[in-house]
Scaffold this active site. Structure first.
Site, PDB file in Angstrom:
ATOM      1  N   ASP A 267      42.666  43.386  42.081  1.00 53.89           N
ATOM      2  CA  ASP A 267      41.696  44.149  41.299  1.00 53.89           C
ATOM      3  C   ASP A 267      41.338  45.387  42.125  1.00 53.89           C
ATOM      4  O   ASP A 267      40.663  45.277  43.156  1.00 53.89           O
ATOM      5  CB  ASP A 267      40.465  43.253  41.062  1.00 53.89           C
ATOM      6  N   HIS A 268      41.778  46.535  41.660  1.00 56.19           N
ATOM      7  CA  HIS A 268      41.610  47.746  42.461  1.00 56.19           C
ATOM      8  C   HIS A 268      40.154  48.180  42.569  1.00 56.19           C
ATOM      9  O   HIS A 268      39.791  49.009  43.399  1.00 56.19           O
ATOM     10  CB  HIS A 268      42.467  48.877  41.879  1.00 56.19           C
ATOM     11  N   ARG A 269      39.298  47.607  41.717  1.00 59.79           N
ATOM     12  CA  ARG A 269      37.867  47.916  41.868  1.00 59.79           C
ATOM     13  C   ARG A 269      37.337  47.255  43.136  1.00 59.79           C
ATOM     14  O   ARG A 269      36.414  47.743  43.776  1.00 59.79           O
ATOM     15  CB  ARG A 269      37.067  47.370  40.670  1.00 59.79           C
TER      16      ARG A 269
END
Ligand code: CAO
Length: 571
Positions: free
Chosen positions: A543-545
């Site tokens: 999850d790049h967040r």
């Protein structure tokens, strides 16, 4: 026109029952079973629904009032005259319902609940199953006359989310089996009658009992039928016979583990139904009711905001239904494929449907990035091969998976932000101090993700044993919900099947997942020569967040290092 008084039904031994919400205004038109008011006791909350469609003429109570059984709380003007017999039968049904389902704590651990019907004999009933829906008996493991020990399997049930085994709460003799394969059940449905072994003098007594069974059976089937009709909380269906509906705190259980960490939501069945219909994830809705309970208005407000701003929360409108919910995702066209040739339509299993919905939700909410690497597992493979005989002696199948899982636990210890979740508003990390690793199992019904707990504290033999047991349970539909919950990281291994790499979808709200492909012997340049090395392709989707590329890169580098040489984990 008829005037009908709505009374507080039998509320068991609940004390200090208080009106915490009036769900409609005076003068409102309501449908049968629309919630009129919400009560809360020392034990649970419950909704009091309208017994018939009509107009709310008056509330006889106000917020904060303490109420008691039999008290009139509202007056409804109904469109049709209610016959005396109808209202009598309704009273009877109310008593059946409430006598069998008194106000109970909102959340009860999943285990068989046994209610003594006589000192020597007890009914084993369906335990609390949270908000699981459409629960069906898929296996009856005993028959009348069987002796069972405490913990022996009685019945296996399956919901839209998982299957679970109902064990015998104590040793005894099965004198009656009250359900059969295919029966729909719900919380408190009697399943089996268990006699104390000491109460059964001889086999003759059992036989007599068994012979009498057919004449006694109608009683029990009536009991099951009335219970089924009386409690819609697990099906979400409206049923005019219901007078109280418990508000449950339910934990979302996903068969593929994609919502293992789903927040516990405090909401009533009517609100849950509404949310389902609108495709709203209740975990995303801020509850403004008492104790942060989610009300219908909260759901409406959420939908309004989502539609007017064109934005969604971190979870948003539920993935599975989102194409129909006005969230801007173009629908796929419906095509009549039979125009092009012969076709067959096959329904997706419930496990697969649920999995699809969870995958879609993760795909829509989580900005995915995938990092690829190859781990040199030459030494590890040699070591594993040396252990093969030992493994066989132990009755275990030692595959690379246990080593990969252990290596992941070492890596997660080093990278706490990967053993984490984001809060739904994406403003906080929840760092997990436990290392429970799920692994995808391919079953005929679809993917399931059982979870091995405390991987950091277990050795390779134990991990191998647990992976084997959980995989077998998954394939036999025997996983308990708690065996699919609580994961902090997931591994999806296609190593035994093939392929050189793939991008798994993050098992949200976890923030990363490891994909494992088939290891292969390849020539590797050692500075002077090419030498044959065993390389294991691994991919980390994240999850790049929550995780940036550099961190994911460091994690994967560390992991490949440990897989190359486990001594690195000791440093
Ligand atoms: N490379 C080469 N061979 C591998 C391997 C790999 N990465 N991983 C396993 N193998 C070998 C095993 O060693 C075993 O061979 P031997 O008996 O000769 O040792 C053979 O493949 C079969 O292994 P297995 O499948 O029985 O056991 P496993 O521990 O590797 O996997 C499980 C268990 C449950 C993960 C697997 O059976 C399974 O269901 N995999 C599918 C998961 C899936 O569908 N994932 C996709 C999800 S979509 O994101």
């Amino acid at each position: 026109m008829a005037i009908e008084e709505v009374r507080i039904p039998d509320i068991g031994d609940a004390e200090d029952v208080e009106v915490i919400e009036l769900c409609v205004d005076r003068g409102a038109e309501v449908e049968a079973n629309d919630s009129l008011l919400v009560l809360e006791s020392d034990k649970a909350s419950m909704e009091v629904p309208a017994p018939h469609a009509g107009k709310v003429k008056e509330f006889k109570v106000s917020l904060g009032d303490k109420v008691a059984e039999g008290q009139v709380v509202a007056v409804i003007e109904t469109a049709e005259q209610i016959t005396a017999s109808e209202s009598d039968s309704k009273d009877r049904e109310i008593k059946v319902e409430t006598a069998k389902k008194p106000v109970a704590p909102a959340s009860t651990p999943i285990s068989a609940t046994a209610t003594a019907t006589a000192p020597e004999s007890e009914e084993v009933k369906m335990p609390d199953v949270g908000d699981a829906e459409g629960i069906e008996v898929i296996e009856v493991a005993v028959k009348a006359g069987d002796r069972v020990a405490a913990g022996d399997l009685l019945v296996v049930v399956e919901s839209d989310k998982a299957s679970m085994e109902i064990p015998a709460p104590r040793a005894g003799l099965v004198s009656k089996v009250l359900v059969s394969e295919g029966s729909e059940v719900q919380q408190d449905t009697p399943l089996v009658v268990l006699d104390a072994v000491s109460a059964v003098d001889s086999e003759a007594a059992v036989e007599t009992d068994t012979q009498n069974e057919s004449s006694e059976a109608p009683d029990h089937s009536r009991e099951v039928a009335s219970s089924t009709a009386a409690t819609p909380a697990t099906t979400g269906e409206v049923d005019s016979k219901v007078t109280t509906q418990e508000l449950t705190i339910s934990e979302s259980i996903s068969p593929i583990g994609l919502s293992q960490e789903a927040a516990q939501v405090y909401a009533g069945p009517a609100v849950r139904r509404m949310a389902r219909e609108l495709g709203v994830l209740l975990t995303e809705v801020k509850g403004t009711g008492n104790h942060a309970r989610v009300t219908k208005e909260d759901v409406q407000k959420y939908v309004k905001s989502a539609l007017t701003t064109g934005t969604r929360g971190a979870g948003g409108l539920a993935g599975g239904q989102s194409t129909a919910s006005g969230d801007g995702i173009p629908r796929l066209p419906e095509i009549d494929f039979s125009k092009f040739g012969s076709i067959e339509t096959v329904a997706l299993s419930r496990v697969r449907q649920r999995g699809a919905s969870n995958l879609h939700r993760s795909w829509l909410n989580v900005p995915h990035v995938t990092q690829h690497d190859d781990a040199d597992v030459t030494d590890l493979e040699n070591f594993r091969k040396q252990l093969k005989v030992q493994a066989e002696q132990k009755g275990l199948k030692l595959t690379p998976l246990a080593f990969i899982m252990k290596a992941c636990s070492f890596a997660l210890l080093q990278f706490p932000f990967i053993n984490a979740s984001l809060t739904p508003d994406a403003k906080n990390f929840v760092l997990k101090r436990y290392y429970h690793i799920g692994f995808a199992v391919d079953t005929p019904d679809g993917l399931l993700v059982p979870v091995v707990r405390d991987v950091d504290r277990k050795g390779i033999w134990q991990l191998t044993e647990e992976i084997g047991q959980l995989s077998e349970k998954a394939r036999n539909k025997r996983l308990n919900p708690d065996e699919m919950q609580g994961g902090s990281f997931t591994i999806s291994s296609l190593g035994a099947i093939g392929g050189t790499g793939f991008t798994p979808i993050v098992n949200a709200p976890e923030v990363a997942i490891l994909g494992v492909s088939r290891l292969d012997t390849r020539p590797v340049w050692n500075g002077t020569d090419f030498e044959p090395r065993k390389l294991l392709p691994i991919t980390l989707s994240y999850d790049h967040r929550a995780i940036n590329g550099a961190e994911a890169g460091r994690f994967l580098t560390y992991l490949t290092g440990v897989l190359r040489d486990f001594r690195l984990a000791m440093m």
